[in-house]
Design a protein around this motif. Structure first.
Motif, PDB file in Angstrom:
ATOM      1  N   VAL A  58       0.839  -1.204   0.000  1.00 34.52           N
ATOM      2  CA  VAL A  58       0.000   0.000   0.000  1.00 34.52           C
ATOM      3  C   VAL A  58       0.873   1.251   0.000  1.00 34.52           C
ATOM      4  CG1 VAL A  58      -1.626   1.339   1.395  1.00 34.52           C
ATOM      5  CG2 VAL A  58      -1.997  -1.107   1.067  1.00 34.52           C
ATOM      6  N   GLU A  59       2.003   1.189   0.695  1.00 31.20           N
ATOM      7  CA  GLU A  59       2.842   2.379   0.824  1.00 31.20           C
ATOM      8  C   GLU A  59       3.684   2.654  -0.419  1.00 31.20           C
ATOM      9  OE1 GLU A  59       5.040   1.654   4.363  1.00 31.20           O
ATOM     10  OE2 GLU A  59       3.366   2.147   5.703  1.00 31.20           O
ATOM     11  N   ASP A  60       4.143   1.596  -1.121  1.00 26.08           N
ATOM     12  CA  ASP A  60       4.993   1.862  -2.295  1.00 26.08           C
ATOM     13  C   ASP A  60       4.360   1.453  -3.621  1.00 26.08           C
ATOM     14  OD1 ASP A  60       5.176  -0.923  -2.378  1.00 26.08           O
ATOM     15  OD2 ASP A  60       7.163  -0.958  -1.484  1.00 26.08           O
ATOM     16  N   ARG A  61       3.266   0.620  -3.572  1.00 26.01           N
ATOM     17  CA  ARG A  61       2.571   0.175  -4.777  1.00 26.01           C
ATOM     18  C   ARG A  61       3.541  -0.407  -5.808  1.00 26.01           C
ATOM     19  NH1 ARG A  61      -2.745  -0.445  -3.572  1.00 26.01           N
ATOM     20  NH2 ARG A  61      -3.452   1.319  -2.315  1.00 26.01           N
ATOM     21  N   GLY A  62       4.532  -1.145  -5.310  1.00 27.36           N
ATOM     22  CA  GLY A  62       5.511  -1.731  -6.203  1.00 27.36           C
ATOM     23  C   GLY A  62       4.978  -2.968  -6.897  1.00 27.36           C
ATOM     24  N   ALA A  63       5.728  -3.451  -7.888  1.00 24.52           N
ATOM     25  CA  ALA A  63       5.337  -4.643  -8.636  1.00 24.52           C
ATOM     26  C   ALA A  63       5.832  -5.902  -7.898  1.00 24.52           C
ATOM     27  CB  ALA A  63       5.927  -4.586 -10.049  1.00 24.52           C
ATOM     28  N   GLY A  64       5.341  -7.036  -8.355  1.00 22.43           N
ATOM     29  CA  GLY A  64       5.789  -8.308  -7.795  1.00 22.43           C
ATOM     30  C   GLY A  64       5.014  -8.776  -6.588  1.00 22.43           C
ATOM     31  N   LEU A  65       3.830  -8.204  -6.323  1.00 20.38           N
ATOM     32  CA  LEU A  65       3.057  -8.614  -5.161  1.00 20.38           C
ATOM     33  C   LEU A  65       2.566 -10.061  -5.298  1.00 20.38           C
ATOM     34  CD1 LEU A  65       1.694  -7.954  -2.461  1.00 20.38           C
ATOM     35  CD2 LEU A  65      -0.267  -7.072  -3.740  1.00 20.38           C
ATOM     36  N   SER A  66       2.131 -10.447  -6.494  1.00 24.10           N
ATOM     37  CA  SER A  66       1.618 -11.815  -6.679  1.00 24.10           C
ATOM     38  C   SER A  66       2.703 -12.845  -6.394  1.00 24.10           C
ATOM     39  CB  SER A  66       1.084 -11.984  -8.104  1.00 24.10           C
ATOM     40  OG  SER A  66      -0.020 -11.130  -8.330  1.00 24.10           O
ATOM     41  N   ARG A  67       3.915 -12.593  -6.878  1.00 25.12           N
ATOM     42  CA  ARG A  67       5.009 -13.535  -6.630  1.00 25.12           C
ATOM     43  C   ARG A  67       5.351 -13.590  -5.151  1.00 25.12           C
ATOM     44  NH1 ARG A  67      10.355 -12.685  -6.329  1.00 25.12           N
ATOM     45  NH2 ARG A  67      10.094 -10.542  -7.098  1.00 25.12           N
ATOM     46  N   ALA A  68       5.362 -12.437  -4.481  1.00 20.90           N
ATOM     47  CA  ALA A  68       5.652 -12.408  -3.046  1.00 20.90           C
ATOM     48  C   ALA A  68       4.579 -13.154  -2.252  1.00 20.90           C
ATOM     49  CB  ALA A  68       5.763 -10.959  -2.561  1.00 20.90           C
ATOM     50  N   MET A  69       3.325 -13.042  -2.694  1.00 23.21           N
ATOM     51  CA  MET A  69       2.243 -13.755  -2.016  1.00 23.21           C
ATOM     52  C   MET A  69       2.382 -15.270  -2.175  1.00 23.21           C
ATOM     53  SD  MET A  69      -1.277 -11.586  -2.565  1.00 23.21           S
ATOM     54  CE  MET A  69      -1.635 -10.146  -1.558  1.00 23.21           C
ATOM     55  N   ARG A  70       2.780 -15.709  -3.359  1.00 23.74           N
ATOM     56  CA  ARG A  70       2.960 -17.147  -3.563  1.00 23.74           C
ATOM     57  C   ARG A  70       4.082 -17.691  -2.683  1.00 23.74           C
ATOM     58  NH1 ARG A  70       1.714 -15.797  -9.013  1.00 23.74           N
ATOM     59  NH2 ARG A  70       3.940 -15.474  -9.471  1.00 23.74           N
ATOM     60  N   GLU A  71       5.172 -16.953  -2.595  1.00 21.78           N
ATOM     61  CA  GLU A  71       6.271 -17.390  -1.740  1.00 21.78           C
ATOM     62  C   GLU A  71       5.856 -17.387  -0.267  1.00 21.78           C
ATOM     63  OE1 GLU A  71       9.484 -14.793  -2.630  1.00 21.78           O
ATOM     64  OE2 GLU A  71       9.852 -15.639  -4.630  1.00 21.78           O
ATOM     65  N   LEU A  72       5.093 -16.370   0.124  1.00 23.29           N
ATOM     66  CA  LEU A  72       4.618 -16.313   1.505  1.00 23.29           C
ATOM     67  C   LEU A  72       3.641 -17.450   1.795  1.00 23.29           C
ATOM     68  CD1 LEU A  72       4.619 -14.841   4.191  1.00 23.29           C
ATOM     69  CD2 LEU A  72       2.862 -13.301   3.303  1.00 23.29           C
ATOM     70  N   ALA A  73       2.818 -17.813   0.825  1.00 24.59           N
ATOM     71  CA  ALA A  73       1.884 -18.923   1.011  1.00 24.59           C
ATOM     72  C   ALA A  73       2.635 -20.231   1.226  1.00 24.59           C
ATOM     73  CB  ALA A  73       0.945 -19.031  -0.188  1.00 24.59           C
ATOM     74  N   GLU A  74       3.759 -20.421   0.539  1.00 23.25           N
ATOM     75  CA  GLU A  74       4.568 -21.624   0.745  1.00 23.25           C
ATOM     76  C   GLU A  74       5.122 -21.664   2.171  1.00 23.25           C
ATOM     77  OE1 GLU A  74       5.021 -24.209  -1.139  1.00 23.25           O
ATOM     78  OE2 GLU A  74       3.757 -23.403  -2.742  1.00 23.25           O
ATOM     79  N   ALA A  75       5.583 -20.519   2.631  1.00 25.23           N
ATOM     80  CA  ALA A  75       6.094 -20.459   4.005  1.00 25.23           C
ATOM     81  C   ALA A  75       4.977 -20.734   5.018  1.00 25.23           C
ATOM     82  CB  ALA A  75       6.729 -19.091   4.269  1.00 25.23           C
ATOM     83  N   LEU A  76       3.788 -20.225   4.742  1.00 24.20           N
ATOM     84  CA  LEU A  76       2.662 -20.462   5.646  1.00 24.20           C
ATOM     85  C   LEU A  76       2.274 -21.935   5.671  1.00 24.20           C
ATOM     86  CD1 LEU A  76       0.354 -17.397   4.850  1.00 24.20           C
ATOM     87  CD2 LEU A  76       1.669 -17.799   6.929  1.00 24.20           C
ATOM     88  N   SER A  77       2.355 -22.610   4.526  1.00 22.37           N
ATOM     89  CA  SER A  77       2.011 -24.038   4.501  1.00 22.37           C
ATOM     90  C   SER A  77       2.968 -24.843   5.374  1.00 22.37           C
ATOM     91  CB  SER A  77       2.032 -24.552   3.065  1.00 22.37           C
ATOM     92  OG  SER A  77       3.338 -24.475   2.516  1.00 22.37           O
TER      93      SER A  77
END
Length: 310
Positions: free
Chosen positions: A195-214
């Motif tokens: 929200v603060e920087d509106r940078g690209a690559g959010l979808s990829r970061a979410m997928r990696e975070l989902a793997e860590a959460l699993s």
């Protein structure tokens, strides 16, 4: 305590009288059995509710406070008439009323794991929903269609806050406060940074975070399985102690000292000590959660819209 045929008949007669009064009261009130069709038998439902294993135990027979209290009073009066111990009757009432608490040793670990697993699925689906040209807030709103049931209420509240005009940072922090988990803070931190920087690559970061959460969910399930073993032992020890207490009432001269006032005081002390030991054992089985690194949302400014805040 001298167990004679006369005292036995007197106890049974008193119990029958109390039961008759209860039936008469039920008939006067107009009680009728439920006509709801259930797949399980009534006996199985009561046993599962008694042990706290039924998902619908809140509406089960044993979990209804009035039914459990009525059964406790009847059984307690029967024990009082049979043994001549007024304190024994009161302890019996307390045991019957608190039996779900005594036998249900499961904590909130499973519920928290289920929510964390729901967050993992939600983040994974969000990574597919969020594409170039679609804002994060719009992706959150679209995720309501496929959000897991475990966190549906939390995500619905998050969408409501965003729709009401909350600052996204405040809404996400409130979402983290609702779930109250250090691992969820990692998800919220990622959303706030975007929200603060509106940078690209959010979808990829979410997928990696989902793997860590699993992996985190898998680890917590293993820990919870290890914690379930002492809880099961605790349940069996409780059943054994209650069974011994019930059998000692039939032991004749062995429990005669409890007929005195001093014996009744000792009986109260034994009951209180048993409850304190149960509380102590439960505290030993509780593992303190990892400390969160996100501060609680600022409730004073959380309700401001984006226009008002600017």
């Amino acid at each position: 305590m001298n167990l004679t045929l006369g005292s036995l008949l007197a106890g049974l007669g008193g119990l029958a009288a109390v039961g008759g009064l209860a039936l008469a009261l039920a008939g006067g009130v107009g009680w009728t059995p439920s006509t709801t069709v259930r797949r399980r038998s009534h006996t199985e439902q009561r046993i599962r509710a008694l042990l706290g294993k039924d998902a619908r135990s809140k509406t089960a027979w044993w979990s209804r406070g009035s039914s459990r209290l009525g059964a406790a009073v009847v059984i307690g009066m029967g024990v009082w008439l049979f043994t001549g111990w007024p304190i024994g009757g009161l302890i019996t009432v307390a045991v019957v009323v608190g039996l779900p608490w005594l036998l249900n040793t499961s904590g909130s670990g499973k519920a928290q794991i289920a929510k964390l697993e729901g967050v993992e699925e939600w983040v994974r689906r969000m990574s597919d929903i969020h594409t170039v040209g679609v804002s994060l807030e719009a992706s959150v709103q679209r995720s309501l269609e496929t959000v897991p049931r475990a966190i549906r209420d939390d995500v619905t509240l998050l969408v409501s806050r965003l729709t009401a005009g909350w600052l996204p940072q405040d809404a996400y922090r409130a979402f983290a406060d609702d779930l109250n988990d250090a691992t969820v803070d990692e998800v919220v931190a990622l959303l706030i940074l975007h929200v603060e920087d509106r940078g690209a690559g959010l979808s990829r970061a979410m997928r990696e975070l989902a793997e860590a959460l699993s992996h985190e969910v898998l680890m917590r399930r293993e820990v919870e399985a290890d914690r379930q073993k002492p809880r099961t032992n605790d349940r069996w020890v409780t059943i054994f102690c209650l069974g011994i207490f019930g059998m000692t009432m039939l032991s004749g001269s062995y429990v005669e000292p409890y007929n005195t006032v001093t014996g009744q005081v000792v009986l109260v002390a034994v009951g209180v000590g048993f409850v304190l030991v149960k509380i102590w054992m439960r505290k030993m089985a509780v593992i303190e959660p990892a400390p969160r690194f996100l501060a609680s949302g600022d409730r004073t400014g959380a309700g401001l819209s984006i226009e008002e805040a600017s």
